[in-house]
Motif scaffolding. Structure first.
Motif, short mmCIF file in Angstrom:
data_model
loop_
_atom_site.label_atom_id
_atom_site.label_comp_id
_atom_site.label_asym_id
_atom_site.label_seq_id
_atom_site.Cartn_x
_atom_site.Cartn_y
_atom_site.Cartn_z
N MET A 120 -35.40 -21.93 37.02
CA MET A 120 -35.94 -21.75 38.37
C MET A 120 -35.01 -20.91 39.23
O MET A 120 -35.47 -20.09 40.03
CB MET A 120 -36.21 -23.11 39.03
N THR A 121 -33.71 -21.07 39.05
CA THR A 121 -32.75 -20.25 39.80
C THR A 121 -32.92 -18.78 39.43
O THR A 121 -32.96 -17.91 40.30
CB THR A 121 -31.31 -20.71 39.51
N ARG A 122 -33.08 -18.50 38.12
CA ARG A 122 -33.29 -17.11 37.67
C ARG A 122 -34.63 -16.58 38.18
O ARG A 122 -34.75 -15.43 38.60
CB ARG A 122 -33.22 -17.01 36.15
N TRP A 123 -35.69 -17.43 38.17
CA TRP A 123 -37.00 -16.99 38.64
C TRP A 123 -36.95 -16.66 40.13
O TRP A 123 -37.49 -15.65 40.58
CB TRP A 123 -38.07 -18.06 38.36
N LYS A 124 -36.29 -17.51 40.92
CA LYS A 124 -36.18 -17.26 42.36
C LYS A 124 -35.41 -15.98 42.64
O LYS A 124 -35.76 -15.22 43.55
CB LYS A 124 -35.54 -18.46 43.06
N ALA A 125 -34.35 -15.72 41.86
CA ALA A 125 -33.58 -14.48 42.04
C ALA A 125 -34.43 -13.26 41.69
O ALA A 125 -34.42 -12.25 42.40
CB ALA A 125 -32.31 -14.52 41.19
N TRP A 126 -35.18 -13.35 40.57
CA TRP A 126 -36.07 -12.24 40.19
C TRP A 126 -37.12 -12.02 41.27
O TRP A 126 -37.36 -10.89 41.71
CB TRP A 126 -36.74 -12.54 38.84
#
Length: 117
Positions: free
Chosen positions: A36-42
């Protein structure tokens, strides 16, 4: 959708729906949080290209042409996002870094069509 006041329709960029398929499975809660952290950054990195952040989907039903209803679909949608891009190739370039793909999911990209009445 974000507003585009005083802009002629022909002057706007096309919009594309990103339809997420597959339900990534994580080996731990931490793996899920990291995803989720990677998805939010993307997602944040899309900047002004992001038109509608979208939402994940829960269980679905499919209505057949004969009116019968079935649970789910052969490859059920897991969620959606709407972006703006110059063309399909640009939309693909924006979508390719999406972490949903790293987690075993797929992305379907479709240009939205104007339905002026």
């Amino acid at each position: 959708m974000k507003e585009k006041p005083n802009i002629k329709k022909e002057d706007t960029m096309p919009e594309f729906a990103l339809i997420y398929h597959g339900s990534p499975q994580f080996s731990s809660a931490q793996d899920g949080q990291d995803h989720m952290t990677r998805w939010k950054a993307w997602s944040a990195g899309l900047g002004d290209a992001m038109i509608v952040p979208g939402a994940p989907f829960g269980p679905s039903k499919t209505i057949q042409s004969d009116g019968s209803v079935q649970d789910g679909a052969p490859d059920p949608a897991a969620g959606y996002t709407v972006i703006e891009a110059a063309d399909m190739d640009a939309a693909i370039a924006l979508a390719k870094p999406c972490p949903h793909l790293d987690a075993g999911g797929t992305l379907e990209i479709a240009q939205t069509m104007d339905m002026e009445m």
